[in-house]
Scaffold this active site. Sequence first.
Site, PDB file in Angstrom:
ATOM      1  N   HIS A 271       0.846  -1.198   0.000  1.00 54.80           N
ATOM      2  CA  HIS A 271       0.000   0.000   0.000  1.00 54.80           C
ATOM      3  C   HIS A 271       0.884   1.251   0.000  1.00 54.80           C
ATOM      4  O   HIS A 271       0.680   2.176  -0.795  1.00 54.80           O
ATOM      5  CB  HIS A 271      -0.907  -0.041   1.232  1.00 54.80           C
ATOM      6  CG  HIS A 271      -1.700   1.206   1.476  1.00 54.80           C
ATOM      7  ND1 HIS A 271      -3.047   1.294   1.197  1.00 54.80           N
ATOM      8  CD2 HIS A 271      -1.341   2.415   1.979  1.00 54.80           C
ATOM      9  CE1 HIS A 271      -3.466   2.506   1.513  1.00 54.80           C
ATOM     10  NE2 HIS A 271      -2.461   3.206   1.998  1.00 54.80           N
ATOM     11  N   GLU A 272       1.870   1.266   0.883  1.00 56.57           N
ATOM     12  CA  GLU A 272       2.760   2.435   0.965  1.00 56.57           C
ATOM     13  C   GLU A 272       3.583   2.587  -0.313  1.00 56.57           C
ATOM     14  O   GLU A 272       3.806   3.701  -0.792  1.00 56.57           O
ATOM     15  CB  GLU A 272       3.683   2.315   2.184  1.00 56.57           C
ATOM     16  CG  GLU A 272       2.969   2.257   3.523  1.00 56.57           C
ATOM     17  CD  GLU A 272       2.015   3.417   3.730  1.00 56.57           C
ATOM     18  OE1 GLU A 272       2.205   4.481   3.134  1.00 56.57           O
ATOM     19  OE2 GLU A 272       1.039   3.246   4.482  1.00 56.57           O
TER      20      GLU A 272
ATOM     21  N   HIS B 195       1.629   4.352  -2.902  1.00 55.13           N
ATOM     22  CA  HIS B 195       1.665   5.809  -2.715  1.00 55.13           C
ATOM     23  C   HIS B 195       2.935   6.377  -3.363  1.00 55.13           C
ATOM     24  O   HIS B 195       2.901   7.405  -4.020  1.00 55.13           O
ATOM     25  CB  HIS B 195       1.690   6.162  -1.217  1.00 55.13           C
ATOM     26  CG  HIS B 195       0.331   6.199  -0.571  1.00 55.13           C
ATOM     27  ND1 HIS B 195      -0.741   6.856  -1.127  1.00 55.13           N
ATOM     28  CD2 HIS B 195      -0.121   5.680   0.594  1.00 55.13           C
ATOM     29  CE1 HIS B 195      -1.778   6.729  -0.327  1.00 55.13           C
ATOM     30  NE2 HIS B 195      -1.431   6.008   0.720  1.00 55.13           N
TER      31      HIS B 195
ATOM     32  N   GLU C 257      -6.240   6.888  -1.366  1.00 54.00           N
ATOM     33  CA  GLU C 257      -6.180   5.727  -0.460  1.00 54.00           C
ATOM     34  C   GLU C 257      -6.758   4.493  -1.141  1.00 54.00           C
ATOM     35  O   GLU C 257      -6.183   3.413  -1.085  1.00 54.00           O
ATOM     36  CB  GLU C 257      -6.971   5.998   0.827  1.00 54.00           C
ATOM     37  CG  GLU C 257      -6.294   6.928   1.798  1.00 54.00           C
ATOM     38  CD  GLU C 257      -4.871   6.527   2.124  1.00 54.00           C
ATOM     39  OE1 GLU C 257      -4.624   5.328   2.365  1.00 54.00           O
ATOM     40  OE2 GLU C 257      -4.006   7.405   2.119  1.00 54.00           O
TER      41      GLU C 257
END
Lengths: 307, 193
Positions: A151-152, A155, A229
Amino acid sequence: MKNIYEVRSANKIKSALIVAIFVAFVFAATYILVNALAYNSGYQAGGFGYVGIALIVSGISSFFSYYYSDKIILGIAGARPADRKRDFDFYTVAENIAIGEGLPKPKLYVIDDASPNAFATGRDPAHATICTTTGLLEKLNRTELEGVVAHEMTHVKNFDTRLMSVVAVMIGLVALLADWFTRSMFMGRRRDDREGNAGSIFLLLGIVFAILSPIVGTLIQLAISRRREYMADAGSIEITRQPQGLISALEKISQDPNPLRNANKATAHLYISSPYKKGKSGTSWLTNLFNTHPPIPDRIKALQAMA
Amino acid sequence: MIYIILAIAIILVFWVVSTYNYFVSTKTRIGASIQEIGNQLKRQSELIPNLEASAEGYLKHEKGIFDELTSARKAISSAVESGDVKKMADAGKMLSDVLPKIQVVVESNPEIKASEVVSNLMDELRDTSDKVMYARRLLIDLTADYNVKMVTFPSNVVAGIFNFGKQKGLETPEEGPELKVSESETKTPKINL
Protein backbone atom coordinates in the site's frame (compact mmCIF):
# COMPACT_ATOMS: atom_id res chain seq x y z
CA MET A 1 -17.12 -8.79 -8.67
CA LYS A 2 -14.54 -6.62 -10.34
CA ASN A 3 -11.09 -7.66 -11.33
CA ILE A 4 -8.08 -5.67 -10.30
CA TYR A 5 -7.56 -4.08 -13.71
CA GLU A 6 -11.11 -2.74 -13.88
CA VAL A 7 -10.74 -1.36 -10.38
CA ARG A 8 -7.49 0.28 -11.36
CA SER A 9 -8.92 2.08 -14.38
CA ALA A 10 -12.08 3.09 -12.51
CA ASN A 11 -9.92 4.54 -9.74
CA LYS A 12 -7.78 6.41 -12.23
CA ILE A 13 -10.82 8.01 -13.86
CA LYS A 14 -12.38 9.00 -10.53
CA SER A 15 -9.10 10.41 -9.29
CA ALA A 16 -8.57 12.41 -12.50
CA LEU A 17 -12.13 13.73 -12.21
CA ILE A 18 -11.62 14.99 -8.65
CA VAL A 19 -8.30 16.58 -9.59
CA ALA A 20 -9.97 18.26 -12.59
CA ILE A 21 -12.73 19.64 -10.35
CA PHE A 22 -10.04 20.87 -7.99
CA VAL A 23 -8.13 22.67 -10.77
CA ALA A 24 -11.35 24.27 -12.05
CA PHE A 25 -12.18 25.39 -8.53
CA VAL A 26 -8.75 26.93 -7.98
CA PHE A 27 -8.95 28.77 -11.30
CA ALA A 28 -12.43 30.12 -10.59
CA ALA A 29 -11.63 31.16 -7.02
CA THR A 30 -8.38 32.83 -8.04
CA TYR A 31 -9.99 34.68 -10.91
CA ILE A 32 -12.88 35.98 -8.86
CA LEU A 33 -10.85 36.88 -5.80
CA VAL A 34 -8.22 38.73 -7.82
CA ASN A 35 -10.85 40.72 -9.68
CA ALA A 36 -12.72 41.52 -6.51
CA LEU A 37 -9.49 42.55 -4.86
CA ALA A 38 -8.57 44.78 -7.80
CA TYR A 39 -11.99 46.34 -7.82
CA ASN A 40 -12.07 46.90 -4.10
CA SER A 41 -8.69 48.55 -3.92
CA GLY A 42 -9.18 50.32 -7.23
CA TYR A 43 -5.78 49.16 -8.30
CA GLN A 44 -4.90 46.53 -10.92
CA ALA A 45 -1.63 45.00 -9.81
CA GLY A 46 0.94 44.82 -12.57
CA GLY A 47 3.76 42.35 -13.16
CA PHE A 48 3.35 39.22 -11.09
CA GLY A 49 0.15 40.61 -9.68
CA TYR A 50 -1.63 39.22 -6.65
CA VAL A 51 -1.63 35.65 -7.96
CA GLY A 52 2.10 35.67 -8.47
CA ILE A 53 2.83 36.95 -4.99
CA ALA A 54 0.34 34.59 -3.36
CA LEU A 55 1.76 31.66 -5.33
CA ILE A 56 5.29 32.47 -4.20
CA VAL A 57 4.32 32.83 -0.54
CA SER A 58 2.25 29.67 -0.59
CA GLY A 59 4.90 27.84 -2.62
CA ILE A 60 7.80 28.64 -0.30
CA SER A 61 6.02 27.30 2.75
CA SER A 62 5.09 24.10 0.97
CA PHE A 63 8.39 23.67 -0.82
CA PHE A 64 10.26 22.79 2.32
CA SER A 65 7.70 20.31 3.50
CA TYR A 66 7.79 18.78 0.01
CA TYR A 67 11.52 18.66 -0.50
CA TYR A 68 12.49 17.72 3.03
CA SER A 69 9.29 15.94 3.99
CA ASP A 70 11.13 12.78 4.93
CA LYS A 71 13.70 14.51 7.11
CA ILE A 72 11.12 16.70 8.85
CA ILE A 73 8.84 13.83 9.75
CA LEU A 74 11.60 11.49 10.76
CA GLY A 75 12.99 14.21 12.96
CA ILE A 76 9.66 14.69 14.71
CA ALA A 77 8.83 11.05 15.00
CA GLY A 78 12.14 9.93 16.48
CA ALA A 79 12.58 7.10 14.02
CA ARG A 80 15.47 4.68 13.77
CA PRO A 81 16.60 3.04 10.51
CA ALA A 82 15.29 -0.50 10.06
CA ASP A 83 17.81 -3.26 10.58
CA ARG A 84 17.77 -6.44 8.49
CA LYS A 85 18.36 -8.70 11.47
CA ARG A 86 16.15 -6.94 13.95
CA ASP A 87 13.27 -6.11 11.60
CA PHE A 88 13.73 -9.09 9.32
CA ASP A 89 10.16 -9.27 8.00
CA PHE A 90 9.74 -5.54 7.42
CA TYR A 91 13.13 -5.20 5.75
CA THR A 92 12.84 -8.19 3.45
CA VAL A 93 9.18 -7.58 2.60
CA ALA A 94 10.03 -4.03 1.52
CA GLU A 95 12.90 -5.38 -0.58
CA ASN A 96 10.57 -7.87 -2.21
CA ILE A 97 7.77 -5.42 -2.96
CA ALA A 98 10.33 -3.05 -4.49
CA ILE A 99 11.52 -5.90 -6.73
CA GLY A 100 7.91 -6.58 -7.73
CA GLU A 101 7.24 -2.94 -8.56
CA GLY A 102 10.57 -2.53 -10.32
CA LEU A 103 11.45 0.42 -8.06
CA PRO A 104 14.55 1.05 -5.93
CA LYS A 105 14.26 -0.13 -2.33
CA PRO A 106 12.99 2.81 -0.23
CA LYS A 107 14.70 3.91 2.96
CA LEU A 108 13.13 2.14 5.89
CA TYR A 109 12.50 3.46 9.37
CA VAL A 110 10.84 2.20 12.50
CA ILE A 111 9.13 4.41 15.09
CA ASP A 112 8.80 3.19 18.65
CA ASP A 113 5.02 3.45 19.09
CA ALA A 114 2.47 0.88 20.19
CA SER A 115 -0.19 2.13 17.75
CA PRO A 116 0.01 0.05 14.55
CA ASN A 117 0.49 2.37 11.60
CA ALA A 118 2.78 3.05 8.65
CA PHE A 119 3.43 5.87 6.22
CA ALA A 120 5.40 6.67 3.10
CA THR A 121 6.97 9.95 2.12
CA GLY A 122 9.58 11.42 -0.20
CA ARG A 123 9.23 13.38 -3.41
CA ASP A 124 9.84 10.53 -5.88
CA PRO A 125 10.57 6.78 -5.83
CA ALA A 126 14.33 7.41 -5.66
CA HIS A 127 13.92 9.43 -2.44
CA ALA A 128 11.14 7.43 -0.89
CA THR A 129 10.96 6.50 2.77
CA ILE A 130 8.63 3.99 4.36
CA CYS A 131 8.16 4.13 8.07
CA THR A 132 6.30 1.74 10.37
CA THR A 133 5.63 1.66 14.07
CA THR A 134 6.88 -1.11 16.33
CA GLY A 135 3.22 -1.77 17.13
CA LEU A 136 2.57 -2.66 13.50
CA LEU A 137 5.57 -4.96 13.27
CA GLU A 138 4.51 -6.79 16.44
CA LYS A 139 0.89 -7.26 15.53
CA LEU A 140 1.01 -8.22 11.88
CA ASN A 141 2.26 -11.41 10.32
CA ARG A 142 4.35 -11.43 7.17
CA THR A 143 1.46 -11.63 4.71
CA GLU A 144 -0.37 -8.74 6.39
CA LEU A 145 2.83 -6.72 6.45
CA GLU A 146 3.22 -7.33 2.72
CA GLY A 147 -0.21 -5.79 2.15
CA VAL A 148 0.65 -2.70 4.21
CA VAL A 149 4.09 -2.18 2.68
CA ALA A 150 2.65 -2.64 -0.83
CA HIS A 151 0.00 0.00 0.00
CA GLU A 152 2.76 2.43 0.97
CA MET A 153 4.82 1.53 -2.10
CA THR A 154 1.82 2.34 -4.28
CA HIS A 155 1.66 5.81 -2.72
CA VAL A 156 5.32 6.14 -3.70
CA LYS A 157 4.77 4.80 -7.21
CA ASN A 158 1.78 7.12 -7.78
CA PHE A 159 3.75 10.20 -6.66
CA ASP A 160 1.13 10.91 -4.02
CA THR A 161 3.48 13.06 -1.93
CA ARG A 162 4.06 15.25 -4.96
CA LEU A 163 0.36 15.45 -5.83
CA MET A 164 -0.69 16.33 -2.32
CA SER A 165 2.07 18.95 -2.08
CA VAL A 166 0.86 20.65 -5.26
CA VAL A 167 -2.68 20.51 -3.94
CA ALA A 168 -1.52 22.07 -0.66
CA VAL A 169 0.20 24.92 -2.54
CA MET A 170 -3.01 25.62 -4.48
CA ILE A 171 -5.12 25.58 -1.33
CA GLY A 172 -2.62 27.97 0.25
CA LEU A 173 -2.89 30.26 -2.76
CA VAL A 174 -6.66 30.49 -2.56
CA ALA A 175 -6.59 30.93 1.21
CA LEU A 176 -4.09 33.78 0.93
CA LEU A 177 -6.10 35.58 -1.72
CA ALA A 178 -9.26 35.18 0.32
CA ASP A 179 -7.45 36.56 3.33
CA TRP A 180 -6.11 39.58 1.43
CA PHE A 181 -9.51 40.32 0.01
CA THR A 182 -11.12 40.22 3.44
CA ARG A 183 -8.46 42.56 4.79
CA SER A 184 -8.93 44.99 1.91
CA MET A 185 -12.65 45.06 2.65
CA PHE A 186 -11.94 46.25 6.17
CA MET A 187 -9.54 48.86 4.95
CA GLY A 188 -12.39 50.14 2.82
CA ARG A 189 -10.46 51.88 0.12
CA ARG A 190 -13.22 51.38 -2.40
CA ARG A 191 -13.32 54.01 -5.11
CA ASP A 192 -16.74 55.07 -6.24
CA ASP A 193 -15.78 56.25 -9.70
CA ARG A 194 -15.21 52.65 -10.80
CA GLU A 195 -18.68 51.58 -9.74
CA GLY A 196 -20.14 49.33 -12.42
CA ASN A 197 -22.21 46.22 -12.80
CA ALA A 198 -19.27 43.94 -13.47
CA GLY A 199 -17.42 45.42 -10.55
CA SER A 200 -20.16 44.91 -8.01
CA ILE A 201 -20.78 41.36 -9.21
CA PHE A 202 -17.12 40.60 -8.63
CA LEU A 203 -17.33 42.22 -5.24
CA LEU A 204 -20.32 40.10 -4.28
CA LEU A 205 -18.81 36.90 -5.63
CA GLY A 206 -15.56 37.85 -3.96
CA ILE A 207 -17.23 37.95 -0.56
CA VAL A 208 -18.88 34.59 -1.17
CA PHE A 209 -15.63 33.01 -2.31
CA ALA A 210 -13.61 34.59 0.48
CA ILE A 211 -15.88 32.92 2.99
CA LEU A 212 -16.39 29.60 1.27
CA SER A 213 -13.26 28.83 -0.72
CA PRO A 214 -10.90 27.87 2.11
CA ILE A 215 -13.37 25.26 3.34
CA VAL A 216 -14.42 24.07 -0.13
CA GLY A 217 -10.76 23.79 -1.10
CA THR A 218 -10.00 21.73 1.97
CA LEU A 219 -12.96 19.44 1.30
CA ILE A 220 -11.78 18.77 -2.24
CA GLN A 221 -8.27 18.21 -0.94
CA LEU A 222 -9.60 15.59 1.47
CA ALA A 223 -11.65 13.97 -1.31
CA ILE A 224 -8.47 13.63 -3.38
CA SER A 225 -6.68 12.14 -0.38
CA ARG A 226 -9.44 9.55 0.13
CA ARG A 227 -9.44 8.60 -3.53
CA ARG A 228 -5.67 8.07 -3.42
CA GLU A 229 -6.18 5.73 -0.46
CA TYR A 230 -8.50 3.54 -2.52
CA MET A 231 -5.93 3.60 -5.31
CA ALA A 232 -3.16 2.58 -2.93
CA ASP A 233 -5.30 -0.28 -1.58
CA ALA A 234 -6.01 -1.52 -5.10
CA GLY A 235 -2.34 -1.11 -6.03
CA SER A 236 -1.35 -3.17 -3.01
CA ILE A 237 -3.52 -6.06 -4.17
CA GLU A 238 -2.19 -5.70 -7.68
CA ILE A 239 1.33 -6.42 -6.49
CA THR A 240 0.71 -8.95 -3.68
CA ARG A 241 -2.37 -10.67 -5.17
CA GLN A 242 -3.45 -11.39 -1.62
CA PRO A 243 -6.42 -9.20 -0.66
CA GLN A 244 -6.84 -11.21 2.54
CA GLY A 245 -3.51 -9.98 3.83
CA LEU A 246 -4.39 -6.30 3.61
CA ILE A 247 -7.95 -6.92 4.81
CA SER A 248 -6.85 -8.58 8.02
CA ALA A 249 -4.11 -5.98 8.47
CA LEU A 250 -6.72 -3.20 8.24
CA GLU A 251 -8.95 -5.06 10.68
CA LYS A 252 -6.14 -5.38 13.20
CA ILE A 253 -5.20 -1.72 12.77
CA SER A 254 -8.77 -0.51 13.19
CA GLN A 255 -9.31 -2.61 16.29
CA ASP A 256 -6.32 -1.14 18.03
CA PRO A 257 -7.34 1.49 20.58
CA ASN A 258 -4.05 3.41 20.79
CA PRO A 259 -3.80 6.70 18.90
CA LEU A 260 -0.45 7.51 17.31
CA ARG A 261 1.60 9.65 19.66
CA ASN A 262 3.48 11.71 17.08
CA ALA A 263 0.77 12.19 14.48
CA ASN A 264 1.55 14.94 12.02
CA LYS A 265 -1.17 16.79 10.13
CA ALA A 266 0.98 17.45 7.08
CA THR A 267 1.43 13.75 6.47
CA ALA A 268 -1.84 12.34 7.81
CA HIS A 269 -2.89 11.43 4.27
CA LEU A 270 0.12 9.16 3.79
CA TYR A 271 -0.53 6.81 6.69
CA ILE A 272 -2.11 3.42 6.07
CA SER A 273 -5.03 4.51 8.24
CA SER A 274 -5.79 7.85 9.78
CA PRO A 275 -3.41 8.50 12.68
CA TYR A 276 -6.19 10.33 14.50
CA LYS A 277 -8.78 8.07 16.05
CA LYS A 278 -11.97 10.07 16.21
CA GLY A 279 -14.11 7.67 18.17
CA LYS A 280 -15.80 5.15 15.94
CA SER A 281 -14.81 5.43 12.32
CA GLY A 282 -17.31 5.18 9.51
CA THR A 283 -20.18 7.00 11.17
CA SER A 284 -22.00 9.62 9.10
CA TRP A 285 -21.13 10.98 5.66
CA LEU A 286 -20.57 14.35 7.30
CA THR A 287 -17.70 13.19 9.51
CA ASN A 288 -16.38 11.21 6.59
CA LEU A 289 -16.24 14.43 4.56
CA PHE A 290 -13.56 15.76 6.89
CA ASN A 291 -11.37 12.65 6.97
CA THR A 292 -8.15 12.04 5.07
CA HIS A 293 -8.98 8.34 4.86
CA PRO A 294 -12.13 6.50 3.83
CA PRO A 295 -13.69 4.54 6.71
CA ILE A 296 -11.94 1.17 7.13
CA PRO A 297 -15.17 -0.87 6.68
CA ASP A 298 -15.61 0.78 3.26
CA ARG A 299 -12.04 0.01 2.32
CA ILE A 300 -12.43 -3.61 3.37
CA LYS A 301 -15.62 -3.85 1.32
CA ALA A 302 -13.80 -2.55 -1.74
CA LEU A 303 -11.01 -5.04 -1.16
CA GLN A 304 -13.40 -7.94 -0.71
CA ALA A 305 -14.95 -7.12 -4.06
CA MET A 306 -11.54 -7.81 -5.58
CA ALA A 307 -10.91 -11.00 -3.64
CA MET B 1 -9.10 26.78 -38.45
CA ILE B 2 -5.42 26.39 -39.25
CA TYR B 3 -4.65 26.67 -35.54
CA ILE B 4 -7.03 23.88 -34.68
CA ILE B 5 -5.42 21.59 -37.24
CA LEU B 6 -2.00 22.61 -35.98
CA ALA B 7 -3.00 21.90 -32.37
CA ILE B 8 -4.38 18.50 -33.30
CA ALA B 9 -1.20 17.71 -35.23
CA ILE B 10 0.98 18.65 -32.26
CA ILE B 11 -1.08 16.55 -29.86
CA LEU B 12 -0.89 13.64 -32.31
CA VAL B 13 2.88 13.91 -32.57
CA PHE B 14 3.22 14.02 -28.79
CA TRP B 15 1.02 10.98 -28.45
CA VAL B 16 2.97 9.00 -31.07
CA VAL B 17 6.26 9.91 -29.41
CA SER B 18 5.07 8.96 -25.94
CA THR B 19 3.58 5.68 -27.15
CA TYR B 20 6.78 4.88 -29.02
CA ASN B 21 8.76 5.64 -25.87
CA TYR B 22 6.46 3.41 -23.86
CA PHE B 23 7.20 0.44 -26.11
CA VAL B 24 10.94 1.04 -26.18
CA SER B 25 11.30 1.61 -22.43
CA THR B 26 9.05 -1.30 -21.49
CA LYS B 27 11.08 -3.58 -23.75
CA THR B 28 14.19 -2.51 -21.86
CA ARG B 29 12.47 -2.98 -18.52
CA ILE B 30 11.37 -6.47 -19.55
CA GLY B 31 14.98 -7.31 -20.37
CA ALA B 32 16.06 -5.92 -17.01
CA SER B 33 13.39 -7.88 -15.18
CA ILE B 34 14.62 -11.13 -16.77
CA GLN B 35 18.08 -10.28 -15.46
CA GLU B 36 16.56 -9.57 -12.07
CA ILE B 37 15.08 -13.07 -11.98
CA GLY B 38 18.52 -14.43 -12.77
CA ASN B 39 20.10 -12.29 -10.03
CA GLN B 40 17.61 -13.44 -7.43
CA LEU B 41 18.00 -17.10 -8.39
CA LYS B 42 21.77 -16.73 -8.18
CA ARG B 43 21.45 -15.15 -4.76
CA GLN B 44 19.25 -18.04 -3.78
CA SER B 45 21.74 -20.66 -4.91
CA GLU B 46 24.57 -18.90 -3.10
CA LEU B 47 22.57 -18.53 0.08
CA ILE B 48 21.51 -22.16 0.41
CA PRO B 49 24.97 -23.68 1.13
CA ASN B 50 25.46 -21.15 3.95
CA LEU B 51 22.17 -22.06 5.50
CA GLU B 52 22.79 -25.76 5.04
CA ALA B 53 26.08 -25.51 6.86
CA SER B 54 24.57 -23.72 9.84
CA ALA B 55 21.48 -25.88 10.16
CA GLU B 56 23.00 -29.25 9.28
CA GLY B 57 23.57 -30.20 12.90
CA TYR B 58 19.88 -29.91 13.62
CA LEU B 59 18.68 -31.70 10.54
CA LYS B 60 21.28 -34.45 10.26
CA HIS B 61 18.64 -37.17 10.10
CA GLU B 62 17.03 -35.54 7.11
CA LYS B 63 19.69 -36.17 4.53
CA GLY B 64 17.12 -36.52 1.76
CA ILE B 65 16.12 -32.91 2.11
CA PHE B 66 19.68 -31.70 1.76
CA ASP B 67 20.13 -33.81 -1.35
CA GLU B 68 17.07 -32.18 -2.86
CA LEU B 69 18.28 -28.71 -1.89
CA THR B 70 21.62 -29.45 -3.50
CA SER B 71 20.11 -30.66 -6.74
CA ALA B 72 17.77 -27.66 -6.84
CA ARG B 73 20.76 -25.41 -6.35
CA LYS B 74 22.66 -27.04 -9.19
CA ALA B 75 19.67 -26.69 -11.49
CA ILE B 76 19.42 -23.02 -10.61
CA SER B 77 23.09 -22.32 -11.28
CA SER B 78 22.98 -23.98 -14.68
CA ALA B 79 19.70 -22.24 -15.59
CA VAL B 80 21.10 -18.86 -14.65
CA GLU B 81 24.18 -19.51 -16.78
CA SER B 82 22.06 -20.47 -19.76
CA GLY B 83 20.03 -17.26 -19.35
CA ASP B 84 16.90 -19.06 -20.49
CA VAL B 85 13.80 -17.73 -18.74
CA LYS B 86 11.91 -20.99 -19.01
CA LYS B 87 14.73 -23.00 -17.42
CA MET B 88 15.09 -20.41 -14.68
CA ALA B 89 11.43 -20.68 -13.86
CA ASP B 90 11.61 -24.48 -13.66
CA ALA B 91 14.68 -24.44 -11.45
CA GLY B 92 13.08 -21.89 -9.13
CA LYS B 93 10.12 -24.18 -8.79
CA MET B 94 12.34 -27.09 -7.68
CA LEU B 95 13.43 -25.09 -4.67
CA SER B 96 9.98 -23.94 -3.71
CA ASP B 97 8.92 -27.61 -3.77
CA VAL B 98 11.55 -28.51 -1.16
CA LEU B 99 10.44 -25.81 1.27
CA PRO B 100 7.18 -27.44 2.42
CA LYS B 101 9.11 -30.66 3.12
CA ILE B 102 11.46 -28.87 5.48
CA GLN B 103 8.43 -27.25 7.04
CA VAL B 104 6.92 -30.65 7.80
CA VAL B 105 10.10 -31.88 9.44
CA VAL B 106 10.41 -28.75 11.53
CA GLU B 107 6.78 -28.72 12.61
CA SER B 108 6.82 -32.37 13.65
CA ASN B 109 9.90 -32.01 15.80
CA PRO B 110 9.56 -29.59 18.74
CA GLU B 111 13.28 -29.69 19.47
CA ILE B 112 14.16 -28.52 15.97
CA LYS B 113 11.29 -26.06 15.94
CA ALA B 114 12.63 -24.33 19.02
CA SER B 115 16.07 -23.73 17.57
CA GLU B 116 16.80 -20.25 16.41
CA VAL B 117 19.14 -21.38 13.68
CA VAL B 118 16.46 -23.47 12.02
CA SER B 119 13.82 -20.77 12.28
CA ASN B 120 16.27 -18.33 10.71
CA LEU B 121 16.86 -20.88 7.97
CA MET B 122 13.13 -21.10 7.35
CA ASP B 123 12.77 -17.30 7.27
CA GLU B 124 15.63 -16.89 4.84
CA LEU B 125 14.40 -19.66 2.56
CA ARG B 126 10.93 -18.19 2.52
CA ASP B 127 12.30 -14.73 1.80
CA THR B 128 14.54 -15.90 -1.00
CA SER B 129 11.71 -17.70 -2.74
CA ASP B 130 9.50 -14.62 -2.25
CA LYS B 131 12.17 -12.55 -3.97
CA VAL B 132 12.20 -14.87 -6.96
CA MET B 133 8.39 -14.80 -7.06
CA TYR B 134 8.25 -11.00 -7.05
CA ALA B 135 10.95 -10.78 -9.71
CA ARG B 136 8.86 -13.10 -11.87
CA ARG B 137 5.73 -11.11 -11.15
CA LEU B 138 7.39 -7.94 -12.43
CA LEU B 139 8.27 -9.71 -15.67
CA ILE B 140 4.74 -11.08 -15.99
CA ASP B 141 3.12 -7.68 -15.33
CA LEU B 142 5.38 -5.78 -17.70
CA THR B 143 4.89 -8.35 -20.43
CA ALA B 144 1.12 -8.36 -20.00
CA ASP B 145 0.95 -4.55 -20.12
CA TYR B 146 3.17 -4.45 -23.19
CA ASN B 147 1.26 -7.16 -25.02
CA VAL B 148 -2.11 -5.57 -24.28
CA LYS B 149 -0.89 -2.26 -25.70
CA MET B 150 0.43 -4.15 -28.73
CA VAL B 151 -2.99 -5.36 -29.76
CA THR B 152 -5.40 -2.68 -28.50
CA PHE B 153 -6.38 0.41 -30.45
CA PRO B 154 -4.94 3.03 -30.83
CA SER B 155 -1.50 2.03 -29.51
CA ASN B 156 -1.40 -0.96 -31.88
CA VAL B 157 -1.07 1.52 -34.78
CA VAL B 158 2.19 2.83 -33.35
CA ALA B 159 3.37 -0.71 -32.64
CA GLY B 160 2.60 -1.59 -36.26
CA ILE B 161 4.40 1.40 -37.75
CA PHE B 162 7.59 0.80 -35.78
CA ASN B 163 7.38 -2.98 -35.98
CA PHE B 164 7.34 -3.81 -32.28
CA GLY B 165 7.00 -7.54 -31.73
CA LYS B 166 5.15 -9.44 -29.05
CA GLN B 167 7.08 -10.13 -25.84
CA LYS B 168 7.34 -13.71 -24.68
CA GLY B 169 7.78 -13.14 -20.96
CA LEU B 170 7.50 -16.33 -18.95
CA GLU B 171 6.18 -18.24 -21.84
CA THR B 172 3.58 -20.92 -21.52
CA PRO B 173 3.34 -22.90 -24.73
CA GLU B 174 0.29 -22.06 -26.79
CA GLU B 175 0.27 -25.55 -28.19
CA GLY B 176 1.53 -28.86 -26.97
CA PRO B 177 0.25 -32.31 -26.15
CA GLU B 178 -0.63 -31.31 -22.58
CA LEU B 179 -2.91 -28.54 -23.78
CA LYS B 180 -4.84 -30.64 -26.26
CA VAL B 181 -8.05 -32.29 -25.22
CA SER B 182 -9.01 -35.30 -27.22
CA GLU B 183 -12.63 -36.06 -27.97
CA SER B 184 -12.66 -39.15 -25.79
CA GLU B 185 -11.58 -37.05 -22.81
CA THR B 186 -14.59 -34.76 -23.10
CA LYS B 187 -17.05 -37.62 -22.75
CA THR B 188 -18.62 -38.31 -19.38
CA PRO B 189 -16.84 -41.24 -17.81
CA LYS B 190 -18.94 -44.35 -17.50
CA ILE B 191 -18.91 -46.06 -14.18
CA ASN B 192 -20.28 -49.51 -13.52
CA LEU B 193 -21.54 -50.03 -10.03
